[in-house]
Design an enzyme around this catalytic site. Structure first.
Site, mmCIF file in Angstrom:
data_model
loop_
_atom_site.group_PDB
_atom_site.id
_atom_site.type_symbol
_atom_site.label_atom_id
_atom_site.label_comp_id
_atom_site.label_asym_id
_atom_site.label_seq_id
_atom_site.Cartn_x
_atom_site.Cartn_y
_atom_site.Cartn_z
ATOM 1 N N CYS A 134 -4.613 -1.636 -1.648
ATOM 2 C CA CYS A 134 -4.704 -0.207 -1.914
ATOM 3 C C CYS A 134 -5.845 -0.004 -2.900
ATOM 4 C CB CYS A 134 -3.377 0.271 -2.505
ATOM 5 S SG CYS A 134 -3.414 1.999 -3.006
ATOM 6 N N TYR A 178 -1.107 8.245 -2.679
ATOM 7 C CA TYR A 178 -1.244 7.905 -4.100
ATOM 8 C C TYR A 178 -2.512 8.536 -4.693
ATOM 9 C CZ TYR A 178 2.214 4.004 -4.021
ATOM 10 O OH TYR A 178 3.344 3.231 -3.946
ATOM 11 N N GLY A 179 -3.512 8.674 -3.838
ATOM 12 C CA GLY A 179 -4.869 8.965 -4.328
ATOM 13 C C GLY A 179 -5.080 10.324 -4.944
ATOM 14 N N CYS A 187 -11.001 2.771 0.544
ATOM 15 C CA CYS A 187 -9.563 3.021 0.677
ATOM 16 C C CYS A 187 -9.143 2.283 1.934
ATOM 17 C CB CYS A 187 -9.316 4.520 0.825
ATOM 18 S SG CYS A 187 -7.655 4.938 1.398
ATOM 19 N N THR A 188 -8.035 1.553 1.862
ATOM 20 C CA THR A 188 -7.656 0.708 3.001
ATOM 21 C C THR A 188 -7.195 1.507 4.226
ATOM 22 O OG1 THR A 188 -5.489 0.430 1.965
ATOM 23 C CG2 THR A 188 -7.105 -1.345 1.640
ATOM 24 N N HIS A 189 -6.949 2.805 4.045
ATOM 25 C CA HIS A 189 -6.656 3.627 5.224
ATOM 26 C C HIS A 189 -7.923 3.863 6.061
ATOM 27 C CE1 HIS A 189 -2.827 4.716 3.323
ATOM 28 N NE2 HIS A 189 -2.493 5.389 4.397
ATOM 29 N N ASP A 244 0.877 -1.177 0.000
ATOM 30 C CA ASP A 244 0.000 0.000 0.000
ATOM 31 C C ASP A 244 0.909 1.220 0.000
ATOM 32 O OD1 ASP A 244 -2.392 1.561 0.235
ATOM 33 O OD2 ASP A 244 -1.955 1.832 2.358
ATOM 34 N N SER A 245 0.293 2.397 -0.090
ATOM 35 C CA SER A 245 1.100 3.613 -0.063
ATOM 36 C C SER A 245 1.628 3.917 1.340
ATOM 37 C CB SER A 245 0.256 4.794 -0.541
ATOM 38 O OG SER A 245 -0.882 4.921 0.282
ATOM 39 N N THR A 296 -6.681 2.631 -4.409
ATOM 40 C CA THR A 296 -6.277 3.483 -5.525
ATOM 41 C C THR A 296 -5.579 2.661 -6.609
ATOM 42 O OG1 THR A 296 -6.011 5.272 -3.937
ATOM 43 C CG2 THR A 296 -4.976 5.564 -6.091
ATOM 44 N N GLU A 307 -2.337 8.928 8.453
ATOM 45 C CA GLU A 307 -0.867 8.882 8.453
ATOM 46 C C GLU A 307 -0.279 9.741 9.578
ATOM 47 O OE1 GLU A 307 1.399 7.111 6.496
ATOM 48 O OE2 GLU A 307 -0.265 6.003 5.592
HETATM 49 N N1 DGL Z 1 -4.691 3.128 1.117
HETATM 50 C C1 DGL Z 1 -4.757 3.525 -0.243
HETATM 51 C C2 DGL Z 1 -6.070 3.277 -0.887
HETATM 52 O O1 DGL Z 1 -6.662 2.280 -0.503
HETATM 53 C C3 DGL Z 1 -3.978 4.696 -0.679
HETATM 54 C C4 DGL Z 1 -4.359 6.003 -0.171
HETATM 55 C C5 DGL Z 1 -3.444 7.065 -0.721
HETATM 56 O O2 DGL Z 1 -2.241 6.855 -0.716
HETATM 57 O O3 DGL Z 1 -3.954 8.088 -1.177
HETATM 58 O O4 DGL Z 1 -6.529 3.965 -1.743
#
Ligand code: DGL
Length: 280
Positions: free
Chosen positions: A73, A42-43, A185-187, A10-11, A75, A151
């Protein structure tokens, strides 16, 4: 049986939502995790950049001789779907398993999706939901501030900043009478309580990290590729920026001290094997 590790990337911290679940449901598996902390988020980036980063992340995991790659991730899974065709081991992203869980959870066929801007613009969850059931109405909202909140450790359910941001982003979705919300989004599952408090008890939250881990476990079982008996789970973490911040947050999130298992790597040293040099 296959005792090679499972590779997850993931990012940043988000993919740990999948790691936690894998370690729970498959307690004999070895995991190699890469969090691209030097390039998160990343998003908010372009499609070209997301594809480039994702290919390097996969290349790194392949260098660790993994038996499966999980793009934990939303994204990457939404925007860089074509990378799956270039991966010589088992692979899954998060969109299909998560959409399937949501389609089974909804009773009123009204499903919300929250994700990064790149994910929402791609329409990936909408397509996956409607491929499963054309009657599902999908309501989407990007929440770009959620990733930096996670984060930077603003995930406590009582945190006033997290609450305020969640109320602002989720207000339009609340008007659509959804009964199911995909945290695409996994965050976002790290903000589960904050999101749940805003949406209320009547809305089922679908955790993309968890659903993807369950799906990956099922693939490994069917392929007879699980680790043999007698092995204990273990996880090695790699990041592309400072180790300390990640170690602390990951230890809290996973409920175990990961400190000594986190290493820095230079992700730009990993170049996909197609002769095209990726610029640093
Ligand atoms: N956790 C990621 C996702 O599921 C990335 C979020 C990001 O880096 O913007 O989209």
């Amino acid at each position: 049986m296959d005792n090679r590790p499972i590779g997850i990337f993931d990012s940043g911290l988000g993919g740990l939502t999948a790691v936690r679940e894998i370690l729970t449901i498959l307690p004999r598996e070895q995991v190699v995790y890469f969090g691209d902390t030097g390039r998160v988020p990343y998003g908010t980036r372009s499609r070209e950049t997301i594809i480039k980063y994702a290919r390097q992340d996969v290349e790194f995991l392949l260098s660790k001789n993994v038996k499966m790659v999980i793009a934990a991730c939303g994204t990457v899974s939404s925007v860089a779907r074509q990378i799956s065709q270039q991966i010589p081991v088992l692979f899954t992203g998060v969109v299909e398993p998560t959409a399937l869980a949501a389609s089974l959870a909804t009773h009123n066929q009204r499903v919300g999706v929250i994700g990064t801007t790149a994910t929402i613009q791609s329409g990936s969850y909408r397509r996956a939901l409607n491929a499963l059931n054309l009657d599902i109405q999908v309501f989407e909202q990007d929440c770009p501030l959620f990733v930096p909140l996670v984060e930077h450790g603003f995930a406590d359910p009582e945190d006033p900043v997290a609450k305020l941001v969640a109320e602002r982003y989720l207000a339009p979705l609340k008007q659509h009478n959804i009964d199911t919300l995909i945290m695409g989004c996994t965050h976002y599952p790290i903000l589960r309580e904050v999101i749940g408090n805003v949406m209320g008890k009547g809305v089922t939250l679908i955790d993309s990290g968890r659903e993807t881990a369950c799906y990956a476990a099922e693939i490994l079982r069917r392929q007879n590729a699980l680790c043999p008996d007698g092995q204990r789970s273990d996880c090695a973490f790699y990041v592309s920026d400072r180790v300390e911040g990640f170690s602390k947050a990951a230890s809290v999130f996973l409920g175990q001290n990961v400190g000594t298992n986190v290493q820095y790597i230079d992700i730009n040293a990993f170049v996909p094997d197609d002769g095209v040099r990726i610029e640093k």
